[in-house]
Write a protein that holds these residues in place. Structure first.
Motif, PDB file in Angstrom:
ATOM      1  N   VAL A   1       2.085  22.582  18.020  1.00 23.40           N
ATOM      2  CA  VAL A   1       2.179  21.602  16.931  1.00 23.40           C
ATOM      3  C   VAL A   1       1.888  20.197  17.456  1.00 23.40           C
ATOM      4  N   ILE A   2       2.489  19.854  18.593  1.00 23.13           N
ATOM      5  CA  ILE A   2       2.295  18.519  19.176  1.00 23.13           C
ATOM      6  C   ILE A   2       0.825  18.293  19.538  1.00 23.13           C
ATOM      7  N   LYS A   3       0.185  19.310  20.116  1.00 18.16           N
ATOM      8  CA  LYS A   3      -1.228  19.185  20.487  1.00 18.16           C
ATOM      9  C   LYS A   3      -2.107  18.953  19.258  1.00 18.16           C
ATOM     10  N   ARG A   4      -1.787  19.655  18.172  1.00 21.81           N
ATOM     11  CA  ARG A   4      -2.593  19.497  16.951  1.00 21.81           C
ATOM     12  C   ARG A   4      -2.409  18.111  16.339  1.00 21.81           C
ATOM     13  N   ILE A   5      -1.201  17.608  16.426  1.00 25.04           N
ATOM     14  CA  ILE A   5      -0.959  16.247  15.917  1.00 25.04           C
ATOM     15  C   ILE A   5      -1.733  15.237  16.760  1.00 25.04           C
ATOM     16  N   LEU A   6      -1.685  15.406  18.070  1.00 25.80           N
ATOM     17  CA  LEU A   6      -2.385  14.479  18.968  1.00 25.80           C
ATOM     18  C   LEU A   6      -3.897  14.514  18.760  1.00 25.80           C
ATOM     19  N   ALA A   7      -4.415  15.686  18.394  1.00 27.51           N
ATOM     20  CA  ALA A   7      -5.863  15.838  18.239  1.00 27.51           C
ATOM     21  C   ALA A   7      -6.376  15.320  16.896  1.00 27.51           C
ATOM     22  N   ASP A   8      -5.454  15.030  15.976  1.00 29.17           N
ATOM     23  CA  ASP A   8      -5.853  14.604  14.628  1.00 29.17           C
ATOM     24  C   ASP A   8      -5.317  13.184  14.395  1.00 29.17           C
ATOM     25  N   GLN A   9      -6.204  12.197  14.442  1.00 27.79           N
ATOM     26  CA  GLN A   9      -5.789  10.806  14.318  1.00 27.79           C
ATOM     27  C   GLN A   9      -5.097  10.527  12.992  1.00 27.79           C
ATOM     28  N   ALA A  10      -5.650  11.093  11.911  1.00 27.37           N
ATOM     29  CA  ALA A  10      -5.060  10.873  10.584  1.00 27.37           C
ATOM     30  C   ALA A  10      -3.653  11.464  10.506  1.00 27.37           C
ATOM     31  N   LEU A  11      -3.479  12.658  11.073  1.00 31.61           N
ATOM     32  CA  LEU A  11      -2.167  13.297  11.060  1.00 31.61           C
ATOM     33  C   LEU A  11      -1.185  12.530  11.942  1.00 31.61           C
TER      34      LEU A  11
ATOM     35  N   PRO B   1      10.087   3.838  14.798  1.00 30.80           N
ATOM     36  CA  PRO B   1       9.342   4.239  15.992  1.00 30.80           C
ATOM     37  C   PRO B   1       7.872   3.842  15.908  1.00 30.80           C
ATOM     38  N   GLN B   2       7.342   3.345  17.003  1.00 28.61           N
ATOM     39  CA  GLN B   2       5.961   2.877  17.049  1.00 28.61           C
ATOM     40  C   GLN B   2       5.026   3.884  17.732  1.00 28.61           C
ATOM     41  N   ASP B   3       5.556   4.704  18.622  1.00 29.94           N
ATOM     42  CA  ASP B   3       4.675   5.663  19.297  1.00 29.94           C
ATOM     43  C   ASP B   3       4.932   7.077  18.777  1.00 29.94           C
ATOM     44  N   LEU B   4       3.984   7.945  19.023  1.00 29.72           N
ATOM     45  CA  LEU B   4       4.007   9.299  18.468  1.00 29.72           C
ATOM     46  C   LEU B   4       5.162  10.126  19.023  1.00 29.72           C
ATOM     47  N   LYS B   5       5.485   9.922  20.293  1.00 34.24           N
ATOM     48  CA  LYS B   5       6.569  10.695  20.906  1.00 34.24           C
ATOM     49  C   LYS B   5       7.879  10.488  20.141  1.00 34.24           C
TER      50      LYS B   5
END
Length: 437
Positions: free
Chosen positions: A339-349, A365-369
């Motif tokens: 799931v995390i990899k797919r989120i990272l690979a999709d800028q819009a998501l 929160p400002q960063d994806l983590k």
């Protein structure tokens, strides 16, 4: 307190470990001097240095509230991985059957844990007989005694495997067996393991037990059938009462009370339990347990349900979707990484996840983590993110979300929800819709 609150007390969370790329589970130290006297799961886990005493105490406390096995709670609170739990449970029955020594089991579990293998793979590497059995497994006993067919056992084993619950518990919740027959089977299984009887004796005794107990009808939602299943009436008495009811234009339950066969309070309670069965909120076996606990109407229905563990616990009222999916086995380490990899690979998501997290958290929160950590705690948003990243399992996620809400509202017990979800996953008959559920 939410179950996830316990997770922060028992160690680094799975999510945090994945995001920070830390090692999730370190190999357990091997001490071959440990005693194999106590083969209870909790003591085995502690002896093998896989959990700590405080983990066990908290898991046992939650287990009492939810009717879930202690091992499943350890997985949900992230004190133990599902894979390690399966290895230890498998080793446990091999120890009981004296197929493995304690030192062999401990080494096999350590090897499996280090390499991400199954226990059988680790045993093969060690030169042990990985698939040896003494024929004392519950399913084998039920098939040999012709209490259930091989097809019935296979289907139920699939649901048990998917739910992570013991076969006996799944048989109970799916109303595959009356409680008395199941209890006899479990006792005979125990006696076989202790060498108190031979296999043929156990098979014959279980056949006799099945004859002694009235069959649990496929959909015991009729009042008479339910009372027969609970042992309060005989089928012949139901036939008499039905005939009298039709002849005198009286309610069936009213006649039971007039005959003095069943007290009015028990009839009223049984009618309420009927409704819960038809709404798929409790099993017939659970309803029978409650009726027996009513003690001829001396115990109020709500008290009886509480004694049978059917009233919602604090843990269940606060259950999150993440916790349910952890229990179900869907949300394991590999799935979360995917799931995390797919989120990272999709800028819009990625932007969408951060935006939703900022609305949910006062810390913005400002960063994806940090955003992912916030999203995981919100069931509505988590469901949306999972469906965006795992479209092939959208129906499963929707089903889990529905069951989670039913558990939180007190309409469904957590163990029953897990079985319902497992039946949905495996296509097992009489799960979500059939057999009075």
């Amino acid at each position: 307190m939410k179950i996830s609150d316990h997770a922060t007390q028992v160690g680094q969370s799975l999510l945090g470990a994945l995001i920070l790329d830390l090692e999730l589970f370190k190999p357990a130290p091997t001490d071959r001097s440990e005693s194999m006297q106590d083969l209870r799961l909790g003591r085995l886990l502690i002896t093998m240095h896989l959990i700590k005493e405080e983990h066990l105490e908290k898991a046992l406390s939650i287990s009492e509230q939810t009717r879930l096995p202690m091992g499943k709670i350890l997985v949900m609170t992230e004190a133990l991985s599902d894979e390690t739990l399966k290895s230890v449970v498998e080793a446990q029955w091999m120890l009981r059957d004296k197929i493995l020594t304690f030192d062999e089991a401990k080494e096999a579990i350590s090897i499996a844990k280090r390499n991400g293998w199954t226990l059988a793979d680790a045993m093969i590497v060690m030169g042990c007989q990985a698939y040896q059995t003494k024929g004392t497994r519950l399913g084998e006993l039920l098939i040999a005694s012709e209490v259930l067919s091989a097809d019935d056992i296979t289907a139920t084993l699939n649901a048990a495997s998917a739910s992570g619950l013991p076969l006996g518990r799944v048989l109970f919740l799916l109303d595959r067996l009356p409680e008395e027959v199941l209890g006899s089977a479990l006792k005979l299984q125990h006696d076989l393991r202790l060498g108190k009887m031979e296999g043929g004796e156990a098979v014959q005794e279980l056949r006799r037990a099945k004859v002694r107990v009235p069959s649990l009808l496929p959909c015991a939602a009729r009042l008479g059938e339910l009372l027969v299943s609970a042992g309060l009436l005989k089928e012949a008495e139901v036939d008499v009462a039905v005939g009298m009811s039709q002849a005198n234009s009286k309610m069936f339950g009213e006649l039971l009370s007039e005959f003095g066969w069943v007290s009015p309070d028990v009839v009223e309670a049984a009618v309420e339990l009927q409704k819960l069965i038809r709404l798929h909120r409790i099993s017939v076996n659970d309803a029978c347990s409650v009726i027996k606990t009513l003690d001829d109407g001396k115990v109020p229905l709500q008290t009886a349900m509480n004694k049978c563990g059917l009233m919602p616990s604090t843990v269940e009222k606060n259950l999150s979707l993440y916790e349910l999916l952890r229990l179900n086995g869907y949300m394991n380490g590999a799935k979360l990484q995917s799931v995390i990899k797919r989120i990272l690979a999709d800028q819009a998501l990625s932007s969408q996840v951060i935006s939703k997290a900022q609305k949910l958290s006062a810390k913005k929160p400002q960063d994806l983590k940090d955003a992912i950590k916030v999203v995981v705690d919100d069931s509505i948003v988590l469901a949306e993110v999972l469906k965006d990243t795992d479209k092939e399992n959208m129906k499963l996620i929707d089903m889990a979300r529905t069951l989670q809400e039913q558990v939180r509202s007190g309409d469904l017990k957590l163990d029953y929800a897990l079985v319902r979800l497992a039946c949905f996953q495996t296509g097992t008959a009489n799960g979500a819709e059939g057999n009075g559920k």
